[in-house]
Design a protein around this motif. Structure first.
Motif, PDB file in Angstrom:
ATOM      1  N   LEU A 279       4.876   4.749 -26.423  1.00  0.00           N
ATOM      2  CA  LEU A 279       4.516   3.934 -25.267  1.00  0.00           C
ATOM      3  C   LEU A 279       4.211   2.496 -25.645  1.00  0.00           C
ATOM      4  O   LEU A 279       4.558   1.564 -24.927  1.00  0.00           O
ATOM      5  CB  LEU A 279       3.317   4.546 -24.546  1.00  0.00           C
ATOM      6  CG  LEU A 279       3.524   5.952 -23.987  1.00  0.00           C
ATOM      7  CD1 LEU A 279       2.272   6.422 -23.275  1.00  0.00           C
ATOM      8  CD2 LEU A 279       4.725   5.998 -23.045  1.00  0.00           C
ATOM      9  N   ASP A 280       3.581   2.313 -26.793  1.00  0.00           N
ATOM     10  CA  ASP A 280       3.148   0.974 -27.199  1.00  0.00           C
ATOM     11  C   ASP A 280       4.327   0.060 -27.509  1.00  0.00           C
ATOM     12  O   ASP A 280       4.290  -1.133 -27.208  1.00  0.00           O
ATOM     13  CB  ASP A 280       2.228   1.084 -28.418  1.00  0.00           C
ATOM     14  CG  ASP A 280       1.590  -0.248 -28.764  1.00  0.00           C
ATOM     15  OD1 ASP A 280       0.968  -0.850 -27.870  1.00  0.00           O
ATOM     16  OD2 ASP A 280       1.721  -0.692 -29.921  1.00  0.00           O
ATOM     17  N   GLU A 281       5.359   0.625 -28.112  1.00  0.00           N
ATOM     18  CA  GLU A 281       6.519  -0.190 -28.507  1.00  0.00           C
ATOM     19  C   GLU A 281       7.809   0.569 -28.210  1.00  0.00           C
ATOM     20  O   GLU A 281       8.059   1.628 -28.773  1.00  0.00           O
ATOM     21  CB  GLU A 281       6.442  -0.522 -29.998  1.00  0.00           C
ATOM     22  CG  GLU A 281       7.548  -1.428 -30.479  1.00  0.00           C
ATOM     23  CD  GLU A 281       7.450  -1.707 -31.970  1.00  0.00           C
ATOM     24  OE1 GLU A 281       8.404  -2.306 -32.505  1.00  0.00           O
ATOM     25  OE2 GLU A 281       6.443  -1.312 -32.582  1.00  0.00           O
ATOM     26  N   ASP A 282       8.595   0.033 -27.294  1.00  0.00           N
ATOM     27  CA  ASP A 282       9.822   0.714 -26.878  1.00  0.00           C
ATOM     28  C   ASP A 282      10.778   0.882 -28.053  1.00  0.00           C
ATOM     29  O   ASP A 282      10.908  -0.005 -28.908  1.00  0.00           O
ATOM     30  CB  ASP A 282      10.513  -0.084 -25.767  1.00  0.00           C
ATOM     31  CG  ASP A 282      11.668   0.681 -25.156  1.00  0.00           C
ATOM     32  OD1 ASP A 282      11.691   1.921 -25.285  1.00  0.00           O
ATOM     33  OD2 ASP A 282      12.544   0.035 -24.550  1.00  0.00           O
ATOM     34  N   ASP A 312       6.004  -6.135 -17.037  1.00  0.00           N
ATOM     35  CA  ASP A 312       7.279  -6.817 -17.274  1.00  0.00           C
ATOM     36  C   ASP A 312       8.194  -6.015 -18.201  1.00  0.00           C
ATOM     37  O   ASP A 312       9.323  -6.429 -18.466  1.00  0.00           O
ATOM     38  CB  ASP A 312       7.024  -8.197 -17.883  1.00  0.00           C
ATOM     39  CG  ASP A 312       6.234  -9.103 -16.949  1.00  0.00           C
ATOM     40  OD1 ASP A 312       6.490  -9.026 -15.730  1.00  0.00           O
ATOM     41  OD2 ASP A 312       5.366  -9.865 -17.429  1.00  0.00           O
ATOM     42  N   ASP A 313       7.710  -4.903 -18.696  1.00  0.00           N
ATOM     43  CA  ASP A 313       8.502  -4.033 -19.564  1.00  0.00           C
ATOM     44  C   ASP A 313       9.573  -3.358 -18.711  1.00  0.00           C
ATOM     45  O   ASP A 313       9.267  -2.771 -17.665  1.00  0.00           O
ATOM     46  CB  ASP A 313       7.581  -2.977 -20.195  1.00  0.00           C
ATOM     47  CG  ASP A 313       8.269  -2.179 -21.287  1.00  0.00           C
ATOM     48  OD1 ASP A 313       9.366  -1.642 -21.034  1.00  0.00           O
ATOM     49  OD2 ASP A 313       7.690  -2.057 -22.387  1.00  0.00           O
ATOM     50  N   PRO A 314      10.846  -3.451 -19.090  1.00  0.00           N
ATOM     51  CA  PRO A 314      11.916  -2.878 -18.257  1.00  0.00           C
ATOM     52  C   PRO A 314      11.780  -1.377 -18.015  1.00  0.00           C
ATOM     53  O   PRO A 314      12.362  -0.855 -17.059  1.00  0.00           O
ATOM     54  CB  PRO A 314      13.187  -3.194 -19.057  1.00  0.00           C
ATOM     55  CG  PRO A 314      12.733  -3.498 -20.444  1.00  0.00           C
ATOM     56  CD  PRO A 314      11.371  -4.091 -20.299  1.00  0.00           C
ATOM     57  N   ARG A 315      10.994  -0.699 -18.837  1.00  0.00           N
ATOM     58  CA  ARG A 315      10.783   0.727 -18.609  1.00  0.00           C
ATOM     59  C   ARG A 315       9.969   0.978 -17.345  1.00  0.00           C
ATOM     60  O   ARG A 315      10.132   2.009 -16.678  1.00  0.00           O
ATOM     61  CB  ARG A 315      10.067   1.366 -19.812  1.00  0.00           C
ATOM     62  CG  ARG A 315      10.843   1.351 -21.104  1.00  0.00           C
ATOM     63  CD  ARG A 315       9.984   1.864 -22.258  1.00  0.00           C
ATOM     64  NE  ARG A 315       8.877   0.956 -22.571  1.00  0.00           N
ATOM     65  CZ  ARG A 315       7.895   1.235 -23.423  1.00  0.00           C
ATOM     66  NH1 ARG A 315       7.873   2.423 -24.040  1.00  0.00           N
ATOM     67  NH2 ARG A 315       6.931   0.361 -23.671  1.00  0.00           N
ATOM     68  N   GLY A 320       6.699  -1.376  -9.802  1.00  0.00           N
ATOM     69  CA  GLY A 320       5.662  -2.192  -9.188  1.00  0.00           C
ATOM     70  C   GLY A 320       4.250  -1.921  -9.662  1.00  0.00           C
ATOM     71  O   GLY A 320       3.372  -2.771  -9.505  1.00  0.00           O
ATOM     72  N   VAL A 321       4.010  -0.761 -10.214  1.00  0.00           N
ATOM     73  CA  VAL A 321       2.679  -0.402 -10.717  1.00  0.00           C
ATOM     74  C   VAL A 321       2.838   0.305 -12.056  1.00  0.00           C
ATOM     75  O   VAL A 321       3.934   0.762 -12.411  1.00  0.00           O
ATOM     76  CB  VAL A 321       1.932   0.531  -9.736  1.00  0.00           C
ATOM     77  CG1 VAL A 321       1.600  -0.189  -8.443  1.00  0.00           C
ATOM     78  CG2 VAL A 321       2.743   1.794  -9.471  1.00  0.00           C
ATOM     79  N   TYR A 337      13.158   8.369 -18.878  1.00  0.00           N
ATOM     80  CA  TYR A 337      14.158   8.153 -17.832  1.00  0.00           C
ATOM     81  C   TYR A 337      14.886   6.831 -18.024  1.00  0.00           C
ATOM     82  O   TYR A 337      16.092   6.726 -17.779  1.00  0.00           O
ATOM     83  CB  TYR A 337      13.474   8.191 -16.466  1.00  0.00           C
ATOM     84  CG  TYR A 337      14.436   8.169 -15.310  1.00  0.00           C
ATOM     85  CD1 TYR A 337      15.308   9.235 -15.079  1.00  0.00           C
ATOM     86  CD2 TYR A 337      14.476   7.088 -14.432  1.00  0.00           C
ATOM     87  CE1 TYR A 337      16.202   9.216 -14.015  1.00  0.00           C
ATOM     88  CE2 TYR A 337      15.356   7.057 -13.363  1.00  0.00           C
ATOM     89  CZ  TYR A 337      16.217   8.127 -13.155  1.00  0.00           C
ATOM     90  OH  TYR A 337      17.103   8.102 -12.094  1.00  0.00           O
ATOM     91  N   TYR A 338      14.178   5.828 -18.485  1.00  0.00           N
ATOM     92  CA  TYR A 338      14.786   4.525 -18.744  1.00  0.00           C
ATOM     93  C   TYR A 338      15.906   4.645 -19.771  1.00  0.00           C
ATOM     94  O   TYR A 338      16.938   3.980 -19.667  1.00  0.00           O
ATOM     95  CB  TYR A 338      13.709   3.553 -19.234  1.00  0.00           C
ATOM     96  CG  TYR A 338      14.241   2.229 -19.738  1.00  0.00           C
ATOM     97  CD1 TYR A 338      14.713   1.263 -18.856  1.00  0.00           C
ATOM     98  CD2 TYR A 338      14.276   1.955 -21.108  1.00  0.00           C
ATOM     99  CE1 TYR A 338      15.200   0.049 -19.324  1.00  0.00           C
ATOM    100  CE2 TYR A 338      14.753   0.745 -21.578  1.00  0.00           C
ATOM    101  CZ  TYR A 338      15.216  -0.203 -20.687  1.00  0.00           C
ATOM    102  OH  TYR A 338      15.714  -1.404 -21.148  1.00  0.00           O
TER     103      TYR A 338
END
Length: 529
Positions: A279-282, A312-315, A320-321, A337-338
């Protein structure tokens, strides 16, 4: 159970027993699993030495002797390196170290040299034995006591044949160890163990109606021991054409997954594993990021930072939240899913709360449903996992759905209780898969809900809203109950009359006892009038 498996399990238990009184299960698994891995590497190489020298059906001791006689043969060494990507010197083989144990000359430093030699032979071996602390005070307060403890562990496993057995036998043994340690050490070990039936179900759900003859990529962002990834090998036509991507935050568990890949003969070029925080780093970002299948069994309701920058992370940005700090369930889901290919399928195990919790999670769920991302929701039995007894759910997601229907399956009542744990049976797995393929309503088991129906339920996916499993109480026949009551009363009366008769036959010279007995008989006679 086959005799071979019984012997295997007993030997593994014996090795664990050596260490059980010295440390908890989460620690001693490192020694037992590391020993299995080391023996597998050593024995595989010795048997291949015999094959190269055209000697068949010989023991490890005989293969060791052959190797010692030919260890200066450069052709032999090159062939071993080509075959295994490692070469263990004759003095460092498991068989030779076992011989020193039997000769009472063994010192811990010998095993340390063997491990260092293996780890220095390629990136895929680096740090694999880091958790095998040969000089831990838990093994003993002196060097000799440490050597004695390690000797017992090596000896307990030393007589096992783990190479010349069917591959599934080795895999089952490996999983047996993980399961046993998970059971004993609770959550710490359970974090990286997904029961095999659940692993198989997740893999097979992502393969329904798919043809990966030309190869495929699979990704598990919380891979644990790698068992979820490795299950794909059993269900595709060309398992050697699978490329595995996996990430794991726990270093010990990450090394366990690397060992597991080697034990299952996965080519180095097909392993893309990483030790980091998902989660911290894609990740991955530079390599292939669209996967044919994504499977996950992440830690449930795990805490994460949920820093504002992740918006702002594309994941996560499209929703929106952000998932709440206290529950990262949707963070893991959105990450997976991303990275899913447009034509791919994702299957993730999560707690039931993700189906109905509101606030930010409700908004994310609504967005996913509006996009047609959720394909199925499958309720599993409680107490399937070693780290929690709560019931869980599998959510299946796609990106190329032509509708927004969701199939609900309530499989929570289909299981077998084994000791204190519930387990899925083969027929339970097949029932789920068949229902998922056919996507038809089954009374008290499955329902295909339209988007409008889900919208009417305010995007709440709680399974009982869609699958009614209520079983009415059977009607009571009052005539039958009255008849049974009369018969019971008559039987009681007959027994009381028989008891009175027996009591009247009793005598006593003590007047007090006789009076008390007569009074008791009088009470009984009043009851039977």
């Amino acid at each position: 159970m086959a005799q071979e498996e019984v012997t295997l399990e007993r030997s593994l238990d014996n090795a664990a027993n050596v260490l059980r009184s010295k440390m908890d299960a989460n620690e001693y698994k490192n020694y037992t699993l590391g020993t299995i891995f080391y023996k597998y590497l050593s024995d595989s190489m010795l048997y291949y030495v015999a094959e190269l020298l055209e000697e068949k059906n010989i023991s490890l001791e005989e293969a060791q002797k052959l190797y010692e006689e030919n260890q200066d043969d450069q052709y032999l060494i090159e062939e071993l390196d080509i075959k295994f990507n490692y070469v263990i010197e004759a003095k460092n083989t498991y068989t030779n170290i076992l011989k020193s144990i039997n000769n009472h000359t063994f010192q811990v430093s010998q095993l340390g040299d063997a491990f260092n030699s293996i780890e220095s032979q390629g990136k895929e071996f680096e740090g694999l034995f880091d958790d095998y602390d040969l000089y831990s005070k838990r093994l003993g307060n002196t060097a000799q006591k440490q050597s004695d403890t390690i000797s017992e562990v090596l000896s307990a496993i030393g007589k096992l044949e783990i190479v010349k057995t069917p591959e599934d036998t080795l895999g089952n043994a490996y999983e047996y160890l993980i399961k046993q340690f998970a059971s004993e050490s609770g959550k710490k070990a359970g974090e990286f163990y997904t029961p095999q039936k659940v692993s198989r179900l997740l893999a097979r759900l992502t393969l329904v109606d798919k043809d990966y003859t030309d190869g495929m990529t699979v990704y598990d962002p919380t891979m644990g021991s790698g068992s979820l990834l490795l299950n794909f090998r059993k269900y595709v036509e060309h398992p050697k054409r699978i490329t595995y991507f996996g990430q794991e935050i726990n270093t010990s568990t990450y090394n366990l997954a690397r060992m597991n890949m080697i034990l299952h003969h996965v080519d180095v070029v097909n392993q893309k594993l990483r030790n980091n925080d998902t989660l911290d780093e894609d990740w991955p970002v530079e390599e292939i990021t669209n996967f044919d299948a994504v499977v996950m069994n992440p830690p449930y309701s795990h805490k994460w930072s949920a820093n504002a920058g992740f918006k702002d992370d594309p994941r996560f940005s499209a929703y929106g939240v952000l998932p709440p700090k206290s529950k990262a369930d949707y963070a893991f889901l959105l990450h997976g899913y991303y990275h899913l290919k447009h034509s791919g399928v994702m299957a993730i195990v999560l707690p039931h709360g993700i189906l109905f919790r509101g606030a930010a999670e409700g908004k994310i769920r609504k967005k996913l449903l509006e996009n047609g991302a959720i394909d199925a929701v499958i309720g599993l039995p409680a107490n399937l996992f070693y780290n929690t007894s709560i019931p869980t759910t599998i959510v299946v997601l796609k990106k190329d759905k032509q509708d927004r229907d969701v199939l609900f399956i309530d499989a929570s009542k289909d299981f077998e209780k084994v000791k204190t744990q519930n387990e899925l049976r083969d027929e339970d797995v097949e029932k789920i898969l068949t229902t998922y393929k056919e996507r038809k309503d089954i009374d008290k088991y499955a329902h295909l809900a339209s988007f409008d129906e889900i919208k009417e339920n305010e995007f709440n996916l709680n399974i009982p809203r869609y699958v009614d499993t209520f079983e009415p109480e059977p009607e009571i026949n009052l005539d039958e109950v009255s008849k049974e009551l009369r018969e019971t009363n008559e039987k009681i009366k007959e027994n009381e009359i028989e008891l009175i008769s027996m009591l009247k036959d009793l005598t006593s010279k003590d007047e007090k006892i006789t009076k008390g007995l007569n009074d008791f008989i009088s009470v009984l006679e009043e009851d039977v009038k």
